[in-house]
Design a protein around this motif. Structure first.
Motif: not given
Length: 344
Positions: A63-74
Motif C-alpha cells: 500500500f502507498p504511504t498516502d492511503r485513502m482514509a476509510k470510515d471506521p463504520n464502513d
C-alpha cells in the motif's frame, strides 16, 4: 500492450451485459479453503491453511504511504485482484515494488457490509487514466512505474475508495491451478486460433482445457475484432467453468485433491501481509450464504477505443460511469447502481 482495435474514437459506451459469474481465480481458492473446512473439519483445515501461508508470498509493501482514509463504520471490503505477466515459472518473487512488469488482468472485488452479494469489476488494461506522479497512461503501466503501491494508489484515486487487500497471481500459477483440477471444461461461443508460436485452435462448443491451453484461451485478444473486450469475455467464461469444477462434491470431499490444488497454486500467489488464510477464512465464513447467483461480474464501462496524444491505441474511460461507480462504492450501494445502470 496496446488495444488491438481501430484507432477511431467512438463516443459511445461499449458495455457488456451484466453477468452473474463467480469471483476470479484468486478468491476462488481462498474461499475454497473455507468450504472444505465446513466439510472435513479442524485438523485438516489447519494443515491446509498452514500450507497456504507457508507457500504463498507476502507483499510487504502493498500500500502507498498516502492511503485513502476509510470510515471506521464502513464494514464493506474491497480487494484488488491482479494477474501478472511476469511469466514466473518457479514461484519466485512477484512482490518487487517496480520491476518493469505490467498487470495483465485487473479487477476490483467489492464485498458489501451485509455480505449478501459479491461484486467483481474488471478494468480494461488499456484504460487511459491519471497515474499519480506519472500523468496519463494506460492503467496497466502503474505496476511498471511504481509497483503494487502505485497500482493501489491509482485505483483508490479513480474511485475515491480504499483498497483493503491485494492479491496477485502470475500466469504460471494459473496453469498450475487448472492442471491441479485435472483440466476445465468450457463451452466456447466463437471458434478462433490463438496467435503466437503454437497457434492453437479453439473450436466453438464444449471442450476440456489443460493448463497451457487454458492460458492461451484466456490471454488471446488479437484473434478478435474487438480485442480485449472478447478477451475479458473469455476470461469470465473460463473462470465460471473453473469455479464449477472446483466446487463440485467430487473435489470438495476429496482432501487429497484440495491439498494438491492449494499446494500447487499457493507458490504463485502473492497477497498483502494481512490477507492470510485466517483472514480469507473469516471473510469466507461471513459469505457462507452467498451462492453463484449472488455474485455479479461486470466490466468497467468505457467509451470504446481511441488514440492518445502521443499516438497510443487506448481504451477511452467513461468518466461519468467512473464517478457513478465511485459514489456507489462509497455508499456501499453498488448493487443498486448495477440494477439500474445500462450495461448492455
Amino acid at each position: 500492450m496496446t488495444a488491438e482495435h481501430d484507432n477511431e474514437y467512438r463516443p459511445r459506451r461499449q458495455r457488456r451485459p451484466r453477468k452473474k459469474d463467480p469471483i476470479r481465480t484468486v478468491f476462488f481458492t481462498l474461499l475454497g479453503i473455507v468450504v472444505v473446512a465446513a466439510i472435513v473439519g479442524g485438523g485438516y483445515i489447519f494443515n491446509l491453511a498452514n500450507s497456504f501461508n507457508s507457500k504463498s508470498q507476502t507483499i510487504e509493501s502493498a500500500f502507498p504511504t498516502d492511503r485513502m482514509a476509510k470510515d471506521p463504520n464502513d464494514k464493506s471490503v474491497n480487494i484488488l485482484l491482479m494477474g501478472s505477466d511476469s511469466r514466473n515459472t518457479s514461484g519466485g518473487n512477484l512482490t518487487e515494488t517496480s520491476d518493469g512488469s505490467r498487470s495483465d488482468t485487473m479487477m476490483l472485488m467489492h464485498v458489501p457490509e451485509n455480505r449478501e452479494n459479491v461484486y467483481v469489476m474488471s478494468i480494461m488494461r488499456d484504460t487511459w487514466v491519471d497515474i499519480p506522479g506519472q500523468g496519463e497512461h494506460k492503467i496497466n503501466a502503474a505496476m511498471a512505474f511504481g509497483g503494487v503501491p502505485l497500482v493501489v494508489q491509482t485505483i483508490e484515486g479513480m474511485f475515491e475508495t480504499r483498497v483493503d487487500h491485494v492479491a496477485i497471481i502470475d500466469f504460471s500459477g494459473f496453469k498450475e491451478l487448472t492442471d491441479a483440477l485435472g483440466g476445465v471444461e468450457i463451452n466456447n461461443p466463437e471458434a478462433f486460433s490463438a496467435n503466437g508460436s503454437t497457434g492453437e485452435f479453439f473450436p466453438a462448443g464444449t471442450q476440456t482445457l489443460s493448463g497451457d491451453s487454458a492460458l492461451s484461451f484466456v490471454r488471446e485478444r488479437k484473434a478478435f475484432s474487438d480485442g480485449d473486450y472478447s478477451r475479458v469475455r473469455n476470461q469470465q467464461l473460463f473462470v465460471k467453468a473453473l469455479m464449477s469444477k472446483f466446487l463440485t462434491a467430487e473435489t470438495l470431499t476429496n482432501p487429497v485433491r484440495i491439498n494438491e490444488v492449494v499446494s500447487e497454486f499457493s507458490p504463485f500467489l502473492s497477497v498483502d501481509n494481512e490477507l492470510d488464510a485466517m483472514k480469507a477464512g473469516s471473510l469466507g465464513v461471513s459469505l457462507r450464504d452467498v451462492r453463484s447467483s449472488d455474485v455479479q461480474m461486470f466490466t468497467l464501462p468505457t467509451l470504446g477505443t481511441g488514440t492518445s496524444a502521443d499516438g497510443q491505441s487506448i481504451v477511452v474511460p467513461d468518466e461519468e460511469a467512473i464517478a457513478e461507480i465511485a459514489s456507489a462504492l462509497q455508499s456501499d450501494s453498488l448493487g443498486e447502481y448495477l440494477s439500474t445502470a445500462d450495461l448492455e
